[in-house]
Design an enzyme around this catalytic site. Structure first.
Site, short mmCIF file in Angstrom:
data_model
loop_
_atom_site.label_atom_id
_atom_site.label_comp_id
_atom_site.label_asym_id
_atom_site.label_seq_id
_atom_site.Cartn_x
_atom_site.Cartn_y
_atom_site.Cartn_z
N THR A 99 -5.61 8.19 -4.66
CA THR A 99 -5.58 8.67 -3.28
C THR A 99 -4.74 9.93 -3.15
O THR A 99 -4.99 10.76 -2.28
CB THR A 99 -5.03 7.58 -2.33
OG1 THR A 99 -3.74 7.13 -2.80
CG2 THR A 99 -5.98 6.40 -2.26
N GLU A 104 0.83 -1.21 0.00
CA GLU A 104 0.00 0.00 0.00
C GLU A 104 0.86 1.26 0.00
O GLU A 104 1.94 1.29 0.58
CB GLU A 104 -0.94 0.01 1.21
CG GLU A 104 -1.86 -1.20 1.29
CD GLU A 104 -2.85 -1.25 0.14
OE1 GLU A 104 -2.96 -0.27 -0.62
OE2 GLU A 104 -3.52 -2.30 -0.01
N GLY A 105 0.36 2.31 -0.63
CA GLY A 105 1.13 3.53 -0.82
C GLY A 105 1.00 4.53 0.32
O GLY A 105 0.26 4.33 1.29
N LEU A 118 -1.30 14.33 -12.48
CA LEU A 118 -1.35 13.33 -13.54
C LEU A 118 -0.72 12.03 -13.04
O LEU A 118 0.51 11.91 -12.99
CB LEU A 118 -0.58 13.82 -14.77
CG LEU A 118 -1.34 14.64 -15.81
CD1 LEU A 118 -0.36 15.18 -16.85
CD2 LEU A 118 -2.40 13.78 -16.48
#
Length: 457
Positions: A414, A72-73, A316
């Site tokens: 997110t 997970e980031g 982006l």
């Protein structure tokens, strides 16, 4: 007659005194109750005590540690923190848990951090966030603070022995009979989960009990979990929850969510870097952009007066989105055309780009926007990159985007959602914040990100 008048006067005075006493009691006890009932989470948004009763000072201490799946980031982990912080705020109102503390897991070489030539392991939250601001919401401590407290109790250099570790996993069938029910149950741990893992990346962490659980439900279900496995006679309890991203929000976007979120102010050192860049390259400052915030997040009020700098910001997202979400992610050319249309509409000439795009993609983007000024933040040198870390660079991008006149982000990112939140906190009109790139500039009626406006108590 005179006696009757005296009695009426006495009764009137007594009634007024009781009324004043009642009002005083209401004023002084609205936020002070001995116990928060579960219904309070939904109807009264933590009108329960922030100052615990004195008798709870003799209760055991519960250190609640947690970690998130390594894949997970950075920005999802920030969201998981809010779930856990809101839960801790509730937990501390419950008998036996008034001295609970939430231990923040260190940051280590996250999947989106690409700089392999700088040290990015075991980073404390204080590197990225203002811990004093977060502590004003609930009792959170950074991992180094926890290690100091552990050594104080158990001696210098003592290995950390946790009482309980719970590894969470989704149920195979989350909607049994078509209904989602909050529940957890033990299951046999796979051989790979032997309980000797390097918890939180520390080789000297061990545990007395390692339990694998199927879990589904909101953070409040963790209270039942803690009660189920609680042992008598513990003066200090160390609990670690693994895969905490499985734990759901109780009410995403309510007052409690936003209080925890508002407390997550960035580290002053990162704000300074972003503010200097805004001034040097975008002619932007809080005073002229009407983005000045009160010194303490609790002093903020609901307002939408922010103007923003003379630039738009575009987030982006590229990389894995190009193949994982290719049906909603625009090409560089299409993104450039959407940016160009908005610049012309707003009469602006500068766009700030926050992106994980390659150098080639950024070069092509600038070529598509030759009539406009395209700006991107990059560390001044290796030393600054090593100081900021990849997570700090991402935060600088988010700060700059959160002060732009107009923002447009990537669908279901997110990173984009965290910028939405920052701009809501600062006080921008919603139409200048909740904007989403479409797959094609020819189809601007595409599905957009959800609008979740800020809520104040």
């Amino acid at each position: 007659m005179q006696l009757h008048n005296i009695e009426l006067l006495f009764l009137s005075l007594l009634f007024n005194a009781l009324a004043l006493l009642t009002v005083s009691h209401i004023v002084h006890t609205t936020h002070i109750r001995k116990i928060c009932e579960k219904r309070d989470i939904f109807f009264e948004a933590f009108t329960c005590p922030r100052v615990r009763p004195a008798k709870w000072d003799h209760e055991p201490i519960t250190y609640l540690l947690y970690d998130v799946n390594p894949g997970e980031g950075f920005n999802l982990r920030r969201d998981v923190y809010i779930r856990m912080a809101v839960f801790l705020q509730f937990l501390r109102t419950q008998p036996g848990y008034g001295r609970s503390q939430l231990v923040l897991p260190p940051w280590s070489n996250l999947v989106h951090w690409r700089s392999h030539n700088i040290e990015q392991t075991q980073l404390p939250w204080s590197h990225f966030f203002d811990l004093s601001s977060m502590k004003a919401y609930t009792d959170v401590i950074d991992t180094p603070e926890f290690l100091d407290a552990y050594e104080t109790l158990h001696g210098q250099g003592a290995a950390v022995v946790l009482d309980e570790v719970y590894k969470l996993k989704h149920f195979d069938n989350m909607f049994e009979n078509g209904v989602f029910v909050d529940k957890f149950e033990e299951h046999v741990c796979p051989k790979s989960d032997s309980g000797t893992l390097p918890f939180l990346g520390y080789a000297n962490f061990a545990t007395k009990e390692f339990t694998c659980l199927h879990f589904q439900g909101s953070a409040m279900l963790l209270h039942k979990l803690l009660e189920t496995y609680k042992r008598k006679g513990q003066s200090v309890r160390y609990v670690l929850v693994l895969n905490a991203e499985i734990v759901l929000h109780d009410l995403w976007g309510n007052v409690d969510y936003w209080e925890a979120r508002r407390s997550m102010r960035f580290a002053p050192s990162l704000v300074e870097v972003a503010d200097r860049f805004r001034w040097d390259f975008l002619n932007s400052s809080d005073e002229q952009d009407k983005t000045v915030r009160p010194a303490h997040w609790r002093d903020a009020t609901h307002r939408r007066r922010a103007k923003g700098g003379e630039y738009i910001c575009a987030h982006l997202r590229r990389a894995d989105f190009l193949y994982g979400r290719d049906k909603t992610t625009p090409t560089i050319q299409s993104a450039a055309l959407q940016i160009r249309a908005k610049l012309l509409e707003l009469g602006l000439k500068t766009v700030f780009i926050a992106s994980d795009c390659s150098r080639t993609e950024f070069y092509n983007l600038k070529n598509y926007l030759k009539r406009f000024r395209v700006v991107r933040f990059a560390p001044e040198n290796y030393e600054q990159r090593a100081t900021l870390k990849d997570g700090g660079i991402a935060i600088v991008d988010q700060i700059i985007c959160s002060h732009a006149r107009y923002f447009i982000g990537t669908y279901e990112s997110t990173f984009t959602y965290r910028i939405y939140e920052e701009r809501e906190i600062i006080g921008f009109p919603k139409d200048l914040t909740f904007n989403t790139f479409c797959k094609s500039e020819k189809d601007m009626n595409c599905e957009k990100n959800t609008v979740w406006p800020i809520v104040y108590n």
